[in-house]
Motif scaffolding. Sequence first.
Motif, PDB file in Angstrom:
ATOM      1  N   ALA A 154       0.822  -1.219   0.000  1.00 41.64           N
ATOM      2  CA  ALA A 154       0.000   0.000   0.000  1.00 41.64           C
ATOM      3  C   ALA A 154       0.851   1.262   0.000  1.00 41.64           C
ATOM      4  CB  ALA A 154      -0.958  -0.011   1.199  1.00 41.64           C
ATOM      5  N   ASP A 155       1.852   1.300  -0.876  1.00 42.49           N
ATOM      6  CA  ASP A 155       2.709   2.474  -1.003  1.00 42.49           C
ATOM      7  C   ASP A 155       2.636   2.952  -2.454  1.00 42.49           C
ATOM      8  OD1 ASP A 155       4.851   4.324  -1.234  1.00 42.49           O
ATOM      9  OD2 ASP A 155       5.861   3.382   0.465  1.00 42.49           O
ATOM     10  N   PRO A 156       1.917   4.056  -2.719  1.00 43.36           N
ATOM     11  CA  PRO A 156       1.771   4.518  -4.113  1.00 43.36           C
ATOM     12  C   PRO A 156       3.106   4.826  -4.779  1.00 43.36           C
ATOM     13  CG  PRO A 156       0.204   5.629  -2.655  1.00 43.36           C
ATOM     14  CD  PRO A 156       1.160   4.894  -1.773  1.00 43.36           C
ATOM     15  N   ARG A 157       4.081   5.316  -4.015  1.00 49.80           N
ATOM     16  CA  ARG A 157       5.376   5.636  -4.619  1.00 49.80           C
ATOM     17  C   ARG A 157       6.067   4.372  -5.125  1.00 49.80           C
ATOM     18  NH1 ARG A 157       4.694   8.889  -0.180  1.00 49.80           N
ATOM     19  NH2 ARG A 157       4.843  11.149  -0.531  1.00 49.80           N
ATOM     20  N   LEU A 158       5.976   3.299  -4.352  1.00 52.05           N
ATOM     21  CA  LEU A 158       6.546   2.031  -4.792  1.00 52.05           C
ATOM     22  C   LEU A 158       5.828   1.524  -6.032  1.00 52.05           C
ATOM     23  CD1 LEU A 158       8.418  -0.403  -4.426  1.00 52.05           C
ATOM     24  CD2 LEU A 158       6.753  -1.349  -2.803  1.00 52.05           C
ATOM     25  N   ASP A 159       4.506   1.671  -6.083  1.00 56.42           N
ATOM     26  CA  ASP A 159       3.755   1.250  -7.267  1.00 56.42           C
ATOM     27  C   ASP A 159       4.233   1.992  -8.506  1.00 56.42           C
ATOM     28  OD1 ASP A 159       2.345  -0.331  -5.518  1.00 56.42           O
ATOM     29  OD2 ASP A 159       0.619   1.014  -5.400  1.00 56.42           O
ATOM     30  N   ASP A 160       4.442   3.308  -8.377  1.00 50.80           N
ATOM     31  CA  ASP A 160       4.905   4.101  -9.523  1.00 50.80           C
ATOM     32  C   ASP A 160       6.290   3.661  -9.985  1.00 50.80           C
ATOM     33  OD1 ASP A 160       2.568   5.556  -9.468  1.00 50.80           O
ATOM     34  OD2 ASP A 160       3.395   7.162  -8.227  1.00 50.80           O
ATOM     35  N   LEU A 161       7.178   3.398  -9.043  1.00 48.79           N
ATOM     36  CA  LEU A 161       8.532   2.981  -9.403  1.00 48.79           C
ATOM     37  C   LEU A 161       8.530   1.627 -10.104  1.00 48.79           C
ATOM     38  CD1 LEU A 161      10.502   4.065  -6.205  1.00 48.79           C
ATOM     39  CD2 LEU A 161      10.672   5.081  -8.476  1.00 48.79           C
ATOM     40  N   GLU A 162       7.712   0.714  -9.623  1.00 46.47           N
ATOM     41  CA  GLU A 162       7.635  -0.601 -10.261  1.00 46.47           C
ATOM     42  C   GLU A 162       7.117  -0.473 -11.695  1.00 46.47           C
ATOM     43  OE1 GLU A 162       8.723  -3.396  -9.326  1.00 46.47           O
ATOM     44  OE2 GLU A 162       8.929  -3.363  -7.146  1.00 46.47           O
ATOM     45  N   ALA A 163       6.144   0.396 -11.902  1.00 44.09           N
ATOM     46  CA  ALA A 163       5.621   0.596 -13.257  1.00 44.09           C
ATOM     47  C   ALA A 163       6.680   1.202 -14.169  1.00 44.09           C
ATOM     48  CB  ALA A 163       4.378   1.484 -13.206  1.00 44.09           C
ATOM     49  N   LEU A 164       7.440   2.164 -13.655  1.00 43.81           N
ATOM     50  CA  LEU A 164       8.496   2.779 -14.456  1.00 43.81           C
ATOM     51  C   LEU A 164       9.589   1.778 -14.803  1.00 43.81           C
ATOM     52  CD1 LEU A 164       8.898   6.236 -12.663  1.00 43.81           C
ATOM     53  CD2 LEU A 164       7.958   5.821 -14.937  1.00 43.81           C
ATOM     54  N   ALA A 165       9.972   0.966 -13.840  1.00 45.21           N
ATOM     55  CA  ALA A 165      11.025  -0.020 -14.088  1.00 45.21           C
ATOM     56  C   ALA A 165      10.573  -1.042 -15.123  1.00 45.21           C
ATOM     57  CB  ALA A 165      11.415  -0.710 -12.784  1.00 45.21           C
ATOM     58  N   ALA A 166       9.325  -1.505 -15.031  1.00 43.27           N
ATOM     59  CA  ALA A 166       8.825  -2.488 -15.993  1.00 43.27           C
ATOM     60  C   ALA A 166       8.806  -1.924 -17.405  1.00 43.27           C
ATOM     61  CB  ALA A 166       7.426  -2.948 -15.586  1.00 43.27           C
ATOM     62  N   ALA A 167       8.594  -0.613 -17.536  1.00 49.14           N
ATOM     63  CA  ALA A 167       8.479  -0.014 -18.865  1.00 49.14           C
ATOM     64  C   ALA A 167       9.812   0.452 -19.431  1.00 49.14           C
ATOM     65  CB  ALA A 167       7.505   1.171 -18.815  1.00 49.14           C
ATOM     66  N   HIS A 168      10.793   0.787 -18.564  1.00 46.39           N
ATOM     67  CA  HIS A 168      11.983   1.466 -19.064  1.00 46.39           C
ATOM     68  C   HIS A 168      13.310   0.813 -18.674  1.00 46.39           C
ATOM     69  CE1 HIS A 168       9.450   4.820 -20.337  1.00 46.39           C
ATOM     70  NE2 HIS A 168       8.894   4.821 -19.146  1.00 46.39           N
ATOM     71  N   ASN A 169      13.319  -0.174 -17.798  1.00 40.88           N
ATOM     72  CA  ASN A 169      14.593  -0.730 -17.367  1.00 40.88           C
ATOM     73  C   ASN A 169      15.350  -1.351 -18.537  1.00 40.88           C
ATOM     74  OD1 ASN A 169      16.090  -3.427 -16.204  1.00 40.88           O
ATOM     75  ND2 ASN A 169      16.312  -1.676 -14.845  1.00 40.88           N
ATOM     76  N   GLY A 170      16.614  -0.975 -18.689  1.00 41.39           N
ATOM     77  CA  GLY A 170      17.401  -1.452 -19.825  1.00 41.39           C
ATOM     78  C   GLY A 170      17.701  -2.929 -19.776  1.00 41.39           C
ATOM     79  N   ASP A 171      18.034  -3.459 -18.612  1.00 41.00           N
ATOM     80  CA  ASP A 171      18.332  -4.887 -18.500  1.00 41.00           C
ATOM     81  C   ASP A 171      17.110  -5.734 -18.856  1.00 41.00           C
ATOM     82  OD1 ASP A 171      20.953  -4.443 -17.752  1.00 41.00           O
ATOM     83  OD2 ASP A 171      20.484  -4.382 -15.608  1.00 41.00           O
ATOM     84  N   LEU A 172      15.927  -5.271 -18.437  1.00 41.62           N
ATOM     85  CA  LEU A 172      14.709  -6.024 -18.734  1.00 41.62           C
ATOM     86  C   LEU A 172      14.402  -5.980 -20.233  1.00 41.62           C
ATOM     87  CD1 LEU A 172      12.533  -7.658 -17.298  1.00 41.62           C
ATOM     88  CD2 LEU A 172      11.158  -5.580 -17.137  1.00 41.62           C
TER      89      LEU A 172
END
Length: 528
Positions: free
Chosen positions: A68-86
Motif C-alpha cells: 500500500a505504497d503509491p510511490r513504490l507502485d509508480d517505481l515498479e511501473a516505471l522499471a517495468a516499462a523502461h529498465n534497460g536490462d529487462l
Amino acid sequence: MMTRRMHRPLCRGGICILALVSLAGCDLAPVYHTPHYVIPATWEGQAPFAVARPMDDRIPAGWWAGFADPRLDDLEALAAAHNGDLQAASERFLQARAIVSEARADLLPHFGLAFGGSNNKSSAERLFRYKGPITDSDEFYGGMASWEPDFWSSIRNRVRLQKDYAQEAAAQYASARLSLQAELASDYFTLRGLDAQAAIYTQSIRYYEESLRVTQTRLLDQADSRLDVARAQNQLYTTQARLLDIQAQREVMEHALAVLVNVAPSSFHIAADAHLNATRFTLAAPMPSDLLQRRPDIAVAERQMAQANRAIGIARAAFYPHVSFQMNGGFDDNGFNLANLANSMWSYGATVTMPVFEGGLRRAQLQQSWSAYRETRDHYRVTILNAFRDVEDGLSRTRRLDGENDRLRAAVGAASQTQDITMNLYKGGLATYLDVLIAQVSTLDARIQQAEVQTRYLQARIGLIRACGGGWDASQLPAPNSLFSVDPLQYSGLHNARPAGDVPAPHSHGPDGDDDLTGPVLTPGLRQ
C-alpha cells in the motif's frame, strides 16, 4: 527415470519405406520426461502467510501493491516499462524466436534465381591460342531448387531444441523481471529505512542540543563541571556525523533506484518519508510441489534439460544416411538470344551421404550429448534444492525478524521513558550527566536498531515473495507453436515480432536512435 526409445525406419520386412519416413520422420531423441523427485509435503518454517484457499492459492503478479505504497507502485511501473536490462532480456527472447524460424526453414524446399553475364577477351599472343575470335560474351539466366527430406528428424529436433531454447529465454525474462521487481522494492524500503534513521538522528540532535544548553547553563551556575559540557558536545557532534553518513547512504541508494528505472541519477529524486510502517498483508503460501511450477529459474533449468534431450536425437541422426535433392535449370548463350530451347540447360539429381569411418567422431559426439544431458539433470536437481532453501530461509527470517521487531519496539519505549526520567532528575540535581548520557546512548541505539530490523523484516518479506516465484507460473511460458517470429511467406513487419507468452514486444529503436535519460514524468510524490 527416463526411458530410452529409438524409432527405426525399418518395416516388418526390413525394407525402408522412404516416402512414409520422409512424411512422419523417425524421432531418434529419447522420450523426454521431467524427472520426479521426492519433495517435502509442507514447509518447516512459518511466516505471515495465510492458508491457501481455492482460487486464492498464488501470489498476485503485482505483489508489491500489498504494501500500500503509491510511490513504490509508480517505481515498479516505471522499471517495468523502461529498465534497460529487462528490455535486453526481451530482445534475447526475440532473438531466440528468430532462431526457431531459421531452424524451421530447413524443413522447406529452397528456391533461388541466378543470372549474370560477362564479356571476355583473351591475349592474341598467348601460347597455344585457339585460332578464332579472341573475344566472346556469355549471359545466363536460371533457377535452382534443393530440399533435404528429414528422414531421421534431425532438422525437426533442431527446431524443437530451438523452441525449448526460446521458452528458456522467456523464463529468463521472467526471472529478470522478478529480480528487478524484488531489487527495486528492497532498495526502496532500504531508502525508507535510511529516511527513518535520518529522522531519528535529527530528533536526537535537537534533543542533544537542548542537553548541551542545559549543561552550559549549569556550568555558568557552577552546578556542573566542564566535563559534562564536553560529554554533551561529544554526543552531539558524533550524532551529527552519523546523520551525514546516513544522508550519504541515502543519496547512493537513490542513485541505484534511478538506474533501475532508467533515469540519470542527477535528474531523479524521491522526497524523504520517515514512516517505515508498511502495510502488513497476508499471502497464500504455495505448497513445495507447486514451487516447481512457480520459480522461473526452475523452468530455465528444465528447458535446458529438454534441449539436451533433443541434442541426443540430433547426434544419433548423424549415424544414418542423409539424402538431398537438387535441381537446376535455365538458359545460357554467348549473346542475348536466350529465348531458344537449344540454349536451355537443366540438371537434377540426388545425393546420399553416409559416414563409414571417421575415427570415432560421431560416437564421441553422441557420448558428449548424453553427458551434457546428465549434467542438466544434475543442475535441475540442484536448482530445486536451492529453491527450497530460499523459501525456508525466507520463512525463518520473516518469523524471527518479526518477533525481534516487536521486542525492539518495546525496548524503544522503555529506553525513551528512561531518557526522559533521567533528564528530569539531572535538571533537579538528583542524577549525574553520565546517567543522562548513558540513557541517551541507549535510547538512540534502540531506535536505530529497531529501524534497521524493521527494514530487514520488509526486505525478508520481499525475499520470501521472490523465493516463492513472485506470482509467476510455468503456464505463462509461450506455447511452442507461437514461438515463430516470422512466417515463411512474410515480407513485412520484420522489425519486431508479435508478442508471445507474457514477454512484451521490445521497444522500437532505430540504429541511430537516441535514448532519453533525463527521466520519465513521475507522479508528484516522486519528484520535488
